[in-house]
Design a protein around this motif. Structure first.
Motif, short mmCIF file in Angstrom:
data_model
loop_
_atom_site.label_atom_id
_atom_site.label_comp_id
_atom_site.label_asym_id
_atom_site.label_seq_id
_atom_site.Cartn_x
_atom_site.Cartn_y
_atom_site.Cartn_z
N UNK A 139 -1.66 7.58 -3.25
CA UNK A 139 -2.90 8.30 -2.92
C UNK A 139 -2.71 9.81 -3.07
N UNK A 140 -1.56 10.30 -2.60
CA UNK A 140 -1.33 11.75 -2.65
C UNK A 140 -1.18 12.23 -4.09
N UNK A 141 -0.44 11.47 -4.90
CA UNK A 141 -0.25 11.93 -6.28
C UNK A 141 -1.54 11.76 -7.08
N UNK B 148 5.34 8.09 4.45
CA UNK B 148 5.33 9.36 3.73
C UNK B 148 5.25 10.49 4.74
N UNK C 183 5.31 17.68 -4.75
CA UNK C 183 4.00 17.55 -5.40
C UNK C 183 3.23 18.84 -5.16
N UNK D 91 -4.80 14.97 3.40
CA UNK D 91 -4.12 15.04 2.09
C UNK D 91 -4.10 13.72 1.34
N UNK E 202 0.85 -1.20 0.00
CA UNK E 202 0.00 0.00 0.00
C UNK E 202 0.88 1.24 0.00
N UNK E 203 0.44 2.25 -0.74
CA UNK E 203 1.30 3.41 -0.94
C UNK E 203 0.53 4.71 -0.70
N UNK E 204 0.97 5.43 0.30
CA UNK E 204 0.37 6.75 0.56
C UNK E 204 0.77 7.72 -0.54
N UNK E 205 1.98 7.53 -1.03
CA UNK E 205 2.43 8.39 -2.14
C UNK E 205 1.47 8.28 -3.32
#
Lengths: 269, 302
Positions: free
Chosen positions: A229-231, B152, B136, B69, A224-227
């Motif tokens: 989700x953010x991008x 993150x 970003x 976010x 799972x990747x928060x990055x």
């Protein structure tokens, strides 16, 4: 104040260098002096007044009405304000931009956004090869800012990119993100052969599995990747995409291990 | 002005005295609400008072997925300290030990302030060279590899020098059970006020203190004037009807946030009424000479 408008009168007889026609370089110049600026690149020696009908008076808001693949170096080194091309642009559109917005409502030639450092460049049509990439002999390509291509991009998009965001929405040619140093390249609609070839760092985000990858990329699972989700949220908030690209836990390939190997290619499973 | 009575509760004619502090805020997110709260509660543990903890910290508000976010449930945590250096140190230690370690967590800036405090830009070294920098939309993030994927963390968060610490009021009741009910009502109401925290256990302090003491080295000691067991022995502030006093201490991002929190808390105590809760409300001060911020109780009435 009305937008400073350059209306193309006829197809130019030679390739034109439009780099003098930026908000900074036109500030405080009278219209009759603008018309005398040399923009031809061959023995024709075309001046602005020979090619365009000039109207308006606000150099912070420049419009080129009518485009041509011969309009090179549009908005080169622009730092602020806005430039809009209604039609196609030639080579090196928005090269070395540092700020402001450049919109091309048509296709752009090779090296669009080459070496950009800031600002926003949006191309509604297709872009040629070497999108955001360095010219021969330069060490780094795009170095900041946002570059959006709503259509397709040619080969070597984001070559040697170092910082910033490039988004190509209808597919790119071969070797997208080659030799990337860092930064983010988004390609929806499929890539050609070997995206990320010789990339050192940086992220290549795809909407599907690439059809080929250099064998020096290795599979890194799909945590799972928060990055992601953010991008995903950023791309939607910026109006670049309408739907999430990567999802919650994209598949990751790491590479290119022929060089530093700290880059990544991510795509939804 | 004499003391006034509202809904049968006596409001002392006094004021709370508060001090300027430095504060910051972060947003912690996690795969679900339980783990967002867990990370936030862990990092704000042992953060009741700057006297012994280095900082005062607590959850400001819980955030729904739509307000974070990354679209996951989250908590906004505020941290207060007397100086920027101490705030920086506390922030990094607490996020590094309690948020970085918490399963599935991510950490974002929660305040746009006059200056920046390091967050991910220091914690990234945990990545030992494998950390990834990402910018970003003008925000800078670090991605640090951890055993459940990636942590993150935004590179920096904001610092405000306009924060206020030490807003307070006393909830005074006939029994400790009634005092607790009233104080809990106040804490629940203050929890809805954005930008204000109540850092003590469950938002309530039972050992309100005076400055100094008879023993050398004591920064704070028993506030005997409000200790019911000493009512007959010392010059007490307590009447015969008071057997328990609890203090609500409030830190706020701004002067207005502290005032809003005091108003909300006092309103909740008054609405509860003297039968079930408090019979009197007072506040702590140092004569008005030390603190920059004064909150008169009569201005805080609903």
């Amino acid at each position: 104040m009305k937008a400073l408008t350059f209306t193309l009168v006829a197809e130019p007889p030679e390739r034109l260098d439009l780099s003098p026609l930026t908000p900074e370089r036109l500030a405080g110049i009278e219209r009759r002096d603008i018309e005398k600026i040399q923009i031809g690149t061959s023995k024709h020696g075309s001046k602005v007044g020979d090619i365009f009908r000039v109207a308006g008076n606000d150099p912070r808001d420049i419009v080129f009405e009518g485009g041509s693949a011969r309009l090179d170096r549009v908005a080169e080194a622009m730092r602020g304000g806005s430039v809009r091309v209604v039609g196609n642009a030639g080579a090196q559109a928005g090269r070395a931009m540092r700020g402001g917005t450049l919109t091309i409502e048509g296709n752009a030639g090779p090296h669009a956004g080459s070496g950009m450092r800031g600002g926003r460049l949006e191309i509604t049509g297709n872009a040629g090869d070497h999108l955001g990439a360095p010219l021969a002999g330069e060490l780094a390509g795009m170095n900041g800012g946002v570059l959006i291509v709503r259509g397709k991009a040619g080969a070597f998009a984001a070559d040697r990119m170092r910082r910033g965001l490039i988004a190509v929405l209808k597919g790119s040619g071969d070797n997208a993100g080659s030799r990337m140093i860092a930064g983010t390249l988004v390609v929806a609609g499929g890539t050609g052969e070997m995206p990320g070839y010789l990339m050192r760092r940086g992220s290549i985000l795809l909407d599907r599995a690439p059809k080929s990858l250099s064998p020096s990329f290795v599979e890194c699972g799909a945590p799972e990747s928060v990055f992601a989700a953010v991008i995903d949220r950023h791309l939607i908030a910026e109006g670049i995409l309408k739907r999430p690209l990567l999802g919650k836990a994209p598949q990751k390939f790491g590479g290119d291990n022929a060089v530093l190997g700290m880059g990544e290619v991510l795509f939804p499973r | 002005m004499p003391n006034v009575s509202v809904n049968g509760i006596v409001i002392d004619d006094t004021f709370a005295e508060a001090f300027g502090m430095r504060a910051t805020a972060i947003i912690i997110t996690a795969p679900n609400r339980k783990w967002a709260r867990q990370a936030a509660i862990t990092m704000t543990g042992f953060a009741t008072s700057v006297i012994g903890c280095g900082c005062e910290a607590a959850i400001d508000v819980e955030l729904p997925p739509s307000a974070t976010p990354d679209g996951r449930p989250g908590c906004r945590v505020m941290i207060f300290a007397m100086g920027t250096d101490e705030l920086q140190k506390q922030l990094l230690n607490r996020v590094g030990q309690c948020v970085l370690t918490s399963p599935g967590s991510a950490c974002f800036a929660g305040l746009e302030g006059s200056a920046a405090l390091k967050l991910g830009s220091a914690l990234r070294y945990f990545g030992d060279g494998w950390q990834i920098s990402k910018k970003i939309g003008g925000r800078h993030f670090w991605r640090v590899p951890v055993m459940d994927g990636e942590f993150l963390c935004e590179a920096t968060t904001g610092l405000t020098k306009g924060a206020v610490g030490g807003g307070n009021f006393f909830v005074m009741a006939e029994s400790s059970a009634k005092a607790l009910v009233a104080a809990e009502a106040a804490v629940a109401a203050i929890g809805l006020v954005p930008g204000a925290i109540v850092p003590f256990p469950g938002g309530i302090a039972r050992s309100g203190s005076k400055i100094g003491g008879k023993y050398k080295g004591m920064i704070a000691s028993a506030n005997e004037a409000y200790a019911p067991t000493l009512r007959g022995v010392v010059r007490s502030e307590l009447g015969v009807d008071i057997n328990a006093v609890l203090e609500i201490v409030i830190d706020g991002e701004t002067n207005d946030a502290v005032a809003a929190a005091m108003k909300a808390g006092i309103k909740a105590v008054i609405e509860l009424g003297p039968k079930r809760g408090a019979v009197r409300i007072s506040a702590g001060n140092y004569g008005g000479k030390l603190g920059k911020f004064i909150y008169s109780l009569k201005d805080m009435l609903p």
